[in-house]
Scaffold this active site. Sequence first.
Site, PDB file in Angstrom:
ATOM      1  N   SER A   1       0.843  -1.195   0.000  1.00  0.00           N
ATOM      2  CA  SER A   1       0.000   0.000   0.000  1.00  0.00           C
ATOM      3  C   SER A   1       0.878   1.244   0.000  1.00  0.00           C
ATOM      4  O   SER A   1       2.043   1.197   0.421  1.00  0.00           O
ATOM      5  CB  SER A   1      -0.889   0.008   1.249  1.00  0.00           C
TER       6      SER A   1
ATOM      7  N   TYR B   1      -2.270  -1.253  10.334  1.00  0.00           N
ATOM      8  CA  TYR B   1      -2.341  -1.532   8.896  1.00  0.00           C
ATOM      9  C   TYR B   1      -1.112  -0.977   8.178  1.00  0.00           C
ATOM     10  O   TYR B   1      -0.464  -1.678   7.393  1.00  0.00           O
ATOM     11  CB  TYR B   1      -3.610  -0.929   8.304  1.00  0.00           C
TER      12      TYR B   1
END
Length: 273
Positions: free
Chosen positions: A140, A153
Amino acid sequence: MEYERVIITGASSGLGETFAEALAQEGAELVLIARRQERLEQLAARLSGRHSGLAARVLCCDLADPAAREHLVAKLSALPPKRSLLINNAGLGDYGEVLSAEGPKINRLMQVNMLALVELTHALLPGLVQHGGAIINISSLAADLFIPDFALYAASKAFVASFSEALRLELRAHGVRVLAVCPGPVHTEFGSVAQRPGHDKGDIPLKPLLYTTRERVVRGSLRALAAGRARHYPGLKILLAGCVLRALPLWLMRRVLSLRPRRVKPQQGGGGV
């Protein structure tokens, strides 16, 4: 098609589903992995109906469960050897402070985002080295950040990106390509699953401008893999954002992220702000 088999985790929706749709037309055998059996079977049936002769195998597995992962690895190891592409796409998020996070949700996130990815990769590596293949790990843009209220995350995706870079160097002599894909925000079910009751994600004002379509992420990722790249930021805006983030000194990054909008609502019995 360069690969005879494509193994996709998190295949029942989002990027995993889009990868399956894109690669089904290439003629490779698909191995679709996710928790939701019915969704997987519907996807396999839909793709088989569109592409005559397509072999689509469904393997239902909760990647957060170590015992279930052992069974999955055993099933994958029993398949006839083929030149394979492994797409580690499955991932979980958790919007909110670490202070008020639920222990089981923390565990599931770390199991899926890191341990499952490493275990599955490690189990399949001998076959990839012997018969040829490649790996796509979905990281990401958050891998380049440390994000308040999204700490676990972002940290897990930093792990994925770093692991992918090192693994790529290890496997280069074996001809096995490894690509880390670092998309920005994408419209999937991810946000609704990561959302906590009573918590506002606190999105930055410019976030809508950074959205990328699933199709663009998938197409760009496959092109980047074919080109032998180490990392892919889908779309010019995300690429520029990644370049800027990596160029910022740490003190300035801390300052910028300390100003990020935070709208965490207090929770009963929790440590909300």
